[in-house]
Design a protein around this motif. Structure first.
Motif, PDB file in Angstrom:
ATOM      1  N   UNK A 102       0.853  -1.202   0.000  1.00 13.47           N
ATOM      2  CA  UNK A 102       0.000   0.000   0.000  1.00 13.47           C
ATOM      3  C   UNK A 102       0.885   1.247   0.000  1.00 13.47           C
ATOM      4  N   UNK A 103       2.031   1.154   0.711  1.00 13.31           N
ATOM      5  CA  UNK A 103       2.959   2.295   0.738  1.00 13.31           C
ATOM      6  C   UNK A 103       3.691   2.411  -0.597  1.00 13.31           C
ATOM      7  N   UNK A 127       0.446   2.260  -3.574  1.00 14.93           N
ATOM      8  CA  UNK A 127      -0.866   2.881  -3.381  1.00 14.93           C
ATOM      9  C   UNK A 127      -1.926   1.815  -3.169  1.00 14.93           C
ATOM     10  N   UNK A 152      -4.464   1.286  -5.599  1.00 10.70           N
ATOM     11  CA  UNK A 152      -5.167   0.986  -6.849  1.00 10.70           C
ATOM     12  C   UNK A 152      -4.855  -0.442  -7.294  1.00 10.70           C
ATOM     13  N   UNK A 161      -7.772  -3.138   1.694  1.00 13.95           N
ATOM     14  CA  UNK A 161      -7.581  -1.684   1.617  1.00 13.95           C
ATOM     15  C   UNK A 161      -7.955  -1.135   0.248  1.00 13.95           C
ATOM     16  N   UNK A 162      -8.618   0.007   0.315  1.00 19.36           N
ATOM     17  CA  UNK A 162      -8.809   0.830  -0.872  1.00 19.36           C
ATOM     18  C   UNK A 162      -9.712   0.306  -1.951  1.00 19.36           C
ATOM     19  N   UNK A 163     -10.429  -0.729  -1.706  1.00 21.74           N
ATOM     20  CA  UNK A 163     -11.272  -1.283  -2.757  1.00 21.74           C
ATOM     21  C   UNK A 163     -12.600  -0.554  -2.877  1.00 21.74           C
ATOM     22  N   UNK A 164     -13.054  -0.409  -4.099  1.00 28.13           N
ATOM     23  CA  UNK A 164     -14.418   0.072  -4.346  1.00 28.13           C
ATOM     24  C   UNK A 164     -15.298  -1.159  -4.530  1.00 28.13           C
ATOM     25  N   UNK A 179     -18.590  -6.727   7.293  1.00 29.79           N
ATOM     26  CA  UNK A 179     -18.237  -7.179   8.650  1.00 29.79           C
ATOM     27  C   UNK A 179     -18.320  -6.011   9.629  1.00 29.79           C
ATOM     28  N   UNK A 180     -17.889  -4.822   9.171  1.00 27.92           N
ATOM     29  CA  UNK A 180     -17.951  -3.635  10.036  1.00 27.92           C
ATOM     30  C   UNK A 180     -19.397  -3.294  10.397  1.00 27.92           C
ATOM     31  N   UNK A 191     -10.322  -2.072  15.363  1.00 28.83           N
ATOM     32  CA  UNK A 191     -11.473  -1.258  14.972  1.00 28.83           C
ATOM     33  C   UNK A 191     -12.519  -1.234  16.079  1.00 28.83           C
ATOM     34  N   UNK A 214     -15.654  -1.732  15.745  1.00 28.86           N
ATOM     35  CA  UNK A 214     -16.607  -2.855  15.628  1.00 28.86           C
ATOM     36  C   UNK A 214     -16.031  -4.120  16.286  1.00 28.86           C
ATOM     37  N   UNK A 264     -10.834  11.565  -5.966  1.00 28.91           N
ATOM     38  CA  UNK A 264     -10.842  10.502  -4.948  1.00 28.91           C
ATOM     39  C   UNK A 264     -10.525  11.074  -3.567  1.00 28.91           C
ATOM     40  N   UNK A 278     -14.204   4.191   5.949  1.00 30.58           N
ATOM     41  CA  UNK A 278     -15.672   4.177   5.893  1.00 30.58           C
ATOM     42  C   UNK A 278     -16.298   3.773   7.225  1.00 30.58           C
ATOM     43  N   UNK A 279     -17.546   4.189   7.395  1.00 29.38           N
ATOM     44  CA  UNK A 279     -18.367   3.834   8.555  1.00 29.38           C
ATOM     45  C   UNK A 279     -17.676   4.223   9.870  1.00 29.38           C
ATOM     46  N   UNK A 296     -15.200   9.822  -5.318  1.00 30.88           N
ATOM     47  CA  UNK A 296     -14.978   8.388  -5.095  1.00 30.88           C
ATOM     48  C   UNK A 296     -14.280   8.219  -3.753  1.00 30.88           C
ATOM     49  N   UNK A 297     -14.895   7.445  -2.886  1.00 28.85           N
ATOM     50  CA  UNK A 297     -14.284   7.210  -1.577  1.00 28.85           C
ATOM     51  C   UNK A 297     -13.375   5.987  -1.659  1.00 28.85           C
ATOM     52  N   UNK A 298     -12.106   6.185  -1.280  1.00 22.21           N
ATOM     53  CA  UNK A 298     -11.160   5.067  -1.209  1.00 22.21           C
ATOM     54  C   UNK A 298     -11.081   4.662   0.256  1.00 22.21           C
ATOM     55  N   UNK A 299     -11.534   3.456   0.538  1.00 19.84           N
ATOM     56  CA  UNK A 299     -11.645   3.015   1.930  1.00 19.84           C
ATOM     57  C   UNK A 299     -10.318   2.465   2.449  1.00 19.84           C
ATOM     58  N   UNK A 300      -9.639   3.231   3.279  1.00 24.14           N
ATOM     59  CA  UNK A 300      -8.367   2.781   3.863  1.00 24.14           C
ATOM     60  C   UNK A 300      -8.316   3.149   5.335  1.00 24.14           C
ATOM     61  N   UNK A 351      -2.474   4.486   6.373  1.00 22.74           N
ATOM     62  CA  UNK A 351      -2.542   4.257   4.921  1.00 22.74           C
ATOM     63  C   UNK A 351      -3.173   5.458   4.224  1.00 22.74           C
ATOM     64  N   UNK A 372      -0.383   7.709   3.415  1.00 23.53           N
ATOM     65  CA  UNK A 372       0.445   7.175   2.324  1.00 23.53           C
ATOM     66  C   UNK A 372      -0.223   7.367   0.965  1.00 23.53           C
ATOM     67  N   UNK A 373      -1.534   7.127   0.934  1.00 23.79           N
ATOM     68  CA  UNK A 373      -2.274   7.234  -0.324  1.00 23.79           C
ATOM     69  C   UNK A 373      -2.283   8.677  -0.838  1.00 23.79           C
ATOM     70  N   UNK A 375       1.163   9.742  -2.070  1.00 21.62           N
ATOM     71  CA  UNK A 375       1.480   9.190  -3.394  1.00 21.62           C
ATOM     72  C   UNK A 375       0.687   9.844  -4.519  1.00 21.62           C
ATOM     73  N   UNK A 381      -2.483   9.179  -5.005  1.00 20.89           N
ATOM     74  CA  UNK A 381      -3.549   8.259  -5.427  1.00 20.89           C
ATOM     75  C   UNK A 381      -4.932   8.764  -5.022  1.00 20.89           C
TER      76      UNK A 381
END
Lengths: 290, 323
Positions: free
Chosen positions: A147-148, A151, A153, A232-235, A246-247, B60, B62, B125, B130-131, B154-158, B162, B165-166, B169, B171
């Motif tokens: 991820x570092x 990124x 993607x 991480x980072x998935x749409x 799960x959350x 987390x 949760x 982005x 999220x949540x 667009x939400x990038x869930x990290x 991270x 870092x995103x 970069x 991203x």
């Protein structure tokens, strides 16, 4: 004398398979369907004239209960319904494409290198220690680092699939190459086969069945990698679906995500077997004869 | 064979850090909102009241709820959003005890690459978790600028670092996070703070964060001996009062505990208002936390994260606090 291993006709196999699945769903339904009612005492906040909580009362509440209640586990029916509410096709498509691309990159590098390692002991001695260090690392261990570096993607996800599957693909290929019957090589050499002919006419066809069997396992390994990568980072993607739901304690959606992985792996496995039949038809003839 | 099995089980319990019956397990993380527990343990406040407390880290909020419901942990500080989502699923294995702090200004939305307004984020982005509270903060900030978080970006869930870092970069055009990562975001080259939770309609109306810290307890543990549980939380809030009364010592303790730079911790802790036991009744009212929880639940429902708005008052123990 009874045949070993004992076998049963295909029709019986299908019947037993269907019974097994029916038992699975029946047990699931028994565990989750409301079977009895239970009186539960619940605290209910009572607002005073100002609208603020003034006191509590204990309310006897009759609830339908199952052996395992939601959100622990939903009924098969609710879980099945959930599959149509969470945009499942997009998630399946995203993960499957990642798997296929990552798998192809991994295989296109691991198979030639594995064959070369099988043929050249010095190269094998050079590369093996590195592979031995990489092999025990679970794909999820690479996720923070990638991820570092890359990124979040597609590059990161493909990289996780690649490192998670490369070592296994390489080892299966090396093993398959080493297992080729030396008599075949000797006979071909005595008959005047050159290096190229030895490789393309003897070694590859002889090693291919074992290579393909190994790659089938690697394809399944790719699924564990993609689920880690999609944390991480998935749409979209089944991993993203599972981790996000799960959350929210949405166990039905989590189960749908897990079941989808199983179904897609089965479909991919069947497609792989079809490809095997095309590529190494003699293996299936031999299996059929035995 | 039995001896070997017994030995293996004993080793396993040692390895897993199994606690004895009297130990109260706290589910925490590296967030400053857990400081009262660090204080309670290090300053001997729990011990003075006859309690042995052990902290365990849970990634987390949760996961902390899961631990409470399973009685693997007896109390936890967590983000209100996770609590509301669990309540909306009718999970009844925990109580909402109170709110130990309000720390507005400790989470925000930071952009890089020449973006200086929220409107510029359209089509771009945004990295966030999220949540969580930051999801609500960013949704509200965008809403006020006329953007819809579900359609216009667009939400990038990290998670955690991270996000930094995103954004570093490139991203994502912007990132939203809470401390200590919010400081890291602001320190990126060309970073612009587009807004914090203090700029949201929730803060303007209720003077709280978008998803404040809440203290929850295992229902099984509380119901087993409610009087003892109440005594325990009085001890906990004594530790909270210590945090309020000793800001300099608290800073030293937190810096030593999380290993972050002193300056960054000092800035973050300045935003913390520690809320005492006597203040709980006012906090858990319609003008403050209850009103805020209602608005937050409605927003979560609009974002598709809650199916129904929970009757959160039913999870509380206001009978413990003075009217």
């Amino acid at each position: 004398m009874r045949r070993f291993p004992p076998t049963i006709p295909k029709s019986s196999r299908l019947l037993y398979g269907a019974i097994g699945i029916a038992i699975f769903f029946a047990v699931w339904w028994i565990l989750t369907a409301p079977m009895f009612t239970e009186v539960e005492t619940r605290r209910v906040a009572i607002d005073g004239p100002t609208g603020e909580v003034e006191s509590y009362k204990e309310v006897r509440h009759e609830v339908s209960r199952a052996i395992v209640n939601p959100p622990g586990l939903e009924t098969p029916g609710n879980t099945f319904r959930r599959a149509f509410e969470i945009g499942l096709p997009q998630h399946i498509l995203a993960s499957t494409l990642r798997i296929l691309i990552g798998f192809l990159i991994s295989v296109s590098l691991a198979v030639p290198l594995g064959i070369a390692m099988g043929l050249f002991p010095r190269l094998r001695a050079l590369v093996s220690p590195i592979v031995s260090l990489m092999r025990p690392l679970p794909s999820i261990a690479w996720v923070p680092l990638f991820a570092i570096w890359f990124g979040v993607d597609e590059t990161q996800k493909l990289a996780v699939i690649f490192v998670g599957s490369f070592a296994a693909a390489l080892i299966y290929t090396v093993e398959a190459t080493l297992k080729v019957d030396p008599d075949l090589i000797r006979a071909a050499t005595n008959l005047g086969a050159g290096r190229r002919q030895l490789l393309t006419r003897v070694l590859l066809p002889a090693a291919l069945p074992n290579i393909l069997s190994g790659l089938k396992v690697v394809l399944a390994i790719c699924w564990t990698c993609v689920i880690s990568a999609e944390i991480v980072g998935g749409q979209f993607g089944l991993g993203t679906l599972i981790w996000t739901k799960k959350e929210l304690s949405d166990t039905a959606a989590v189960l749908v995500g897990m079941a989808s992985i199983s179904v897609v792996v089965l479909v991919m496995d069947a497609a792989f077997t079809l490809a095997e039949r095309r590529l190494v038809p003699w293996m299936f003839l031999r299996r059929g004869a035995s | 064979m039995r001896i070997v099995a017994g030995l293996l089980l004993a080793l396993l319990s040692l390895g897993c850090g199994a606690q004895d019956d009297d130990t109260i397990v706290y589910a925490g993380s590296a967030w400053y909102g857990h400081a009262p527990v660090w204080v309670g343990i290090q300053k001997g406040i729990f011990k003075k009241h006859g309690f042995r407390v052990e902290e365990r880290k849970f990634g987390s909020s949760s996961d902390r709820i899961n631990a409470l419901e399973a009685d693997n942990a007896q109390f936890a500080s967590l983000g209100e959003v996770a609590m509301l989502t669990a309540m909306s699923r009718d999970r009844r294995g925990f109580y909402w005890i109170g709110c130990q702090n309000i720390a507005p200004g400790n989470e925000g939305l930071v952009a890089v690459g020449g973006i200086t307004s929220i409107a510029d984020l359209k089509g771009k982005k945004i990295a966030l978790q999220r949540i969580t509270s930051i999801h609500l903060t960013v949704a509200l900030l965008l809403e006020e600028a006329g953007l819809d978080i579900t359609k216009d970006v667009t939400v990038v869930n990290v998670t955690d670092s991270t996000v930094v870092d995103i954004v570093r970069r490139g991203d994502a055009a912007a990132g939203g996070m809470w401390e200590p990562y919010y400081t890291d975001l602001r320190e990126l080259d060309g970073a612009t703070v587009l807004g914090t939770d203090k700029d949201t309609s929730i803060y303007k109306r209720f003077q709280t964060m978008s998803g404040p810290d809440v203290i929850c307890a295992s229902k099984a543990w509380v119901d087993k001996d409610p009087a003892r549980a109440k005594r325990f939380f009085e001890a906990y809030w004594e530790a909270v009062a210590w945090c309020k009364a000793h800001p300099t010592e608290l800073l030293d303790l937190v810096v030593a505990h999380i290993g972050k730079e002193r300056v960054a911790v000092e800035i973050a802790l300045k935003n913390f208002q520690w809320l005492t036991w006597d203040e709980q009744r006012d906090m858990l009212s319609n003008d403050r936390m209850f009103g805020q929880a209602q608005v937050a639940s409605e927003l979560l429902q609009r974002l598709g994260q809650l199916e129904s708005i929970p009757e959160f008052k039913n999870w509380t123990r206001l009978d413990w606090f003075q009217q």
